[in-house]
Design an enzyme around this catalytic site. Structure first.
Site, PDB file in Angstrom:
ATOM      1  N   LYS A  41     -10.823  -8.320   1.111  1.00 10.43           N
ATOM      2  CA  LYS A  41     -10.172  -9.210   2.099  1.00 10.43           C
ATOM      3  C   LYS A  41      -9.061  -8.493   2.856  1.00 10.43           C
ATOM      4  CE  LYS A  41     -10.593 -12.814  -1.434  1.00 10.43           C
ATOM      5  NZ  LYS A  41      -9.735 -13.413  -2.321  1.00 10.43           N
ATOM      6  N   GLU A  97     -10.840  -0.238   6.929  1.00 14.02           N
ATOM      7  CA  GLU A  97     -10.229  -0.423   5.803  1.00 14.02           C
ATOM      8  C   GLU A  97      -8.688  -0.537   5.934  1.00 14.02           C
ATOM      9  OE1 GLU A  97     -10.122  -1.373   2.962  1.00 14.02           O
ATOM     10  OE2 GLU A  97     -10.556   0.140   1.410  1.00 14.02           O
ATOM     11  N   ASP A  98      -8.015  -1.369   4.963  1.00 17.83           N
ATOM     12  CA  ASP A  98      -6.497  -1.449   4.994  1.00 17.83           C
ATOM     13  C   ASP A  98      -5.988  -0.308   4.679  1.00 17.83           C
ATOM     14  OD1 ASP A  98      -7.324  -1.822   2.544  1.00 17.83           O
ATOM     15  OD2 ASP A  98      -6.368  -3.660   2.056  1.00 17.83           O
ATOM     16  N   GLU A 101      -6.311   5.046  -0.639  1.00 18.58           N
ATOM     17  CA  GLU A 101      -5.286   5.675  -1.517  1.00 18.58           C
ATOM     18  C   GLU A 101      -5.874   6.430  -2.673  1.00 18.58           C
ATOM     19  OE1 GLU A 101      -1.959   3.046  -3.848  1.00 18.58           O
ATOM     20  OE2 GLU A 101      -3.783   3.002  -4.908  1.00 18.58           O
ATOM     21  N   LYS A 129      -2.183   6.679   2.156  1.00 17.32           N
ATOM     22  CA  LYS A 129      -1.196   7.235   1.182  1.00 17.32           C
ATOM     23  C   LYS A 129      -1.853   8.456   0.571  1.00 17.32           C
ATOM     24  CE  LYS A 129       0.154   2.792  -0.927  1.00 17.32           C
ATOM     25  NZ  LYS A 129       0.225   2.105  -2.248  1.00 17.32           N
ATOM     26  N   PHE A 150       4.032   0.352  -2.801  1.00 14.95           N
ATOM     27  CA  PHE A 150       3.116  -0.804  -2.884  1.00 14.95           C
ATOM     28  C   PHE A 150       3.547  -1.697  -1.602  1.00 14.95           C
ATOM     29  CE2 PHE A 150       0.739  -4.552  -3.869  1.00 14.95           C
ATOM     30  CZ  PHE A 150      -0.326  -4.172  -4.484  1.00 14.95           C
ATOM     31  N   ASP A 157      -2.432  -7.828  -0.253  1.00 13.77           N
ATOM     32  CA  ASP A 157      -1.972  -8.773  -1.242  1.00 13.77           C
ATOM     33  C   ASP A 157      -1.110  -8.060  -2.397  1.00 13.77           C
ATOM     34  OD1 ASP A 157      -4.360  -7.556  -2.151  1.00 13.77           O
ATOM     35  OD2 ASP A 157      -4.205  -9.224  -3.749  1.00 13.77           O
TER      36      ASP A 157
HETATM   37  P1  IMP Z   1      -8.314   3.237  -3.407  1.00 14.91           P
HETATM   38  O1  IMP Z   1      -9.906   3.120  -3.863  1.00 14.91           O
HETATM   39  O2  IMP Z   1      -7.473   3.755  -4.454  1.00 14.91           O
HETATM   40  O3  IMP Z   1      -8.255   4.225  -2.277  1.00 14.91           O
HETATM   41  O4  IMP Z   1      -7.764   1.664  -3.073  1.00 14.91           O
HETATM   42  C1  IMP Z   1      -8.063   1.157  -1.901  1.00 14.91           C
HETATM   43  C2  IMP Z   1      -7.739  -0.179  -2.093  1.00 14.91           C
HETATM   44  O5  IMP Z   1      -6.824  -0.634  -2.992  1.00 14.91           O
HETATM   45  C3  IMP Z   1      -7.501  -0.881  -0.675  1.00 14.91           C
HETATM   46  O6  IMP Z   1      -8.482  -1.212   0.033  1.00 14.91           O
HETATM   47  C4  IMP Z   1      -6.552  -1.731  -1.149  1.00 14.91           C
HETATM   48  O7  IMP Z   1      -7.207  -2.868  -0.833  1.00 14.91           O
HETATM   49  C5  IMP Z   1      -5.928  -1.576  -2.318  1.00 14.91           C
HETATM   50  N1  IMP Z   1      -4.528  -1.098  -2.263  1.00 14.91           N
HETATM   51  C6  IMP Z   1      -4.206   0.215  -2.347  1.00 14.91           C
HETATM   52  N2  IMP Z   1      -2.739   0.454  -2.087  1.00 14.91           N
HETATM   53  C7  IMP Z   1      -2.306  -0.936  -1.965  1.00 14.91           C
HETATM   54  C8  IMP Z   1      -0.918  -1.486  -1.683  1.00 14.91           C
HETATM   55  O8  IMP Z   1       0.153  -0.874  -1.585  1.00 14.91           O
HETATM   56  N3  IMP Z   1      -0.982  -2.850  -1.387  1.00 14.91           N
HETATM   57  C9  IMP Z   1      -2.062  -3.571  -1.551  1.00 14.91           C
HETATM   58  N4  IMP Z   1      -3.328  -3.156  -1.702  1.00 14.91           N
HETATM   59  C10 IMP Z   1      -3.563  -1.571  -2.079  1.00 14.91           C
HETATM   60 MG    MG Z   2      -9.014  -3.021   0.253  1.00 17.36          MG
END
Ligand code: IMP
Ligand code: MG
Length: 176
Positions: A41, A97-98, A101, A129, A150, A157
């Site tokens: 979301k 994507e938001d 990470e 990040k 975070f 969220d």
């Molecule tokens: P990744 O798979 O580690 O790259 O994580 C990406 C997903 O984790 C993103 O689509 C976000 O939904 C969630 N996410 C990562 N960091 C944060 C944060 O600081 N706040 C909220 N959601 C996060």
């Molecule tokens: Mg996400």
């Protein structure tokens, strides 16, 4: 609002970001068959702003994956909660994507998409990040690079809270 340690981006900043990225995408995808895929979301607010800054005809779709519990990434376990409705074969897919990470989410999604034979796959992330990366995934379009804090708001969220805030802020660690 003592759950916010610091505001990183105001609503105005974020509209500017969507405008800048939308302009670039509109130039790059001329004569292509653009399909925007928003990952639910978290990216839904960014998607809504970004797609209105894209001046080309394009289609949109949504996919829901989950890789997070609270502030903890599940270490590469990405679950599909809702798949796409559109068959992406022949489309120039741009994943919206938001946050990028560890990269687990986008690696898993792009690998799954490749099997469906789209013309191309690229990634547009609002936030990056880079210090947290655990895979070789990088985004093609980046709104802002941020440190390893975070963040919440503008769709993002903490345990399903704070998505409706119009700005992005760092969550006060006392609330985690
Ligand atoms: P990744 O798979 O580690 O790259 O994580 C990406 C997903 O984790 C993103 O689509 C976000 O939904 C969630 N996410 C990562 N960091 C944060 C944060 O600081 N706040 C909220 N959601 C996060
Ligand atoms: Mg996400």
């Amino acid at each position: 609002m003592d759950f916010i340690k610091k505001v990183l981006f105001s609503r105005e900043d974020l509209l500017e970001t969507a405008k800048r990225l939308g302009k670039q995408i509109s130039e790059d995808y001329k004569n292509k068959n653009l399909l925007l895929v928003s990952l639910l979301k978290g990216s839904v607010v960014f998607m809504a702003d970004l797609m209105r800054e894209i001046t080309l005809p394009c289609k949109i779709d949504f996919m829901s994956v989950s890789s997070y519990t609270g502030t903890k990434n599940n270490g590469g376990n990405v679950n599909i909660l809702k798949d796409l409705n559109i068959d992406i074969r022949g489309f120039d897919v741009l994943i919206v994507e938001d946050i990028l990470e560890s990269g687990y989410t986008l690696k898993c999604v792009t690998e799954m998409f490749k099997l469906r034979e789209p013309s191309s796959i690229k990634i547009c992330t609002l936030l990056d990040k880079p210090n947290c990366r655990k895979t070789c995934i990088e985004a093609d379009y980046i709104g802002h690079k941020i440190p390893d804090d975070f963040v919440i708001g503008y769709g993002m969220d903490y345990n399903e809270k704070y998505r409706t805030l119009p700005f992005i802020g760092i969550l006060n660690p006392e609330y985690i």
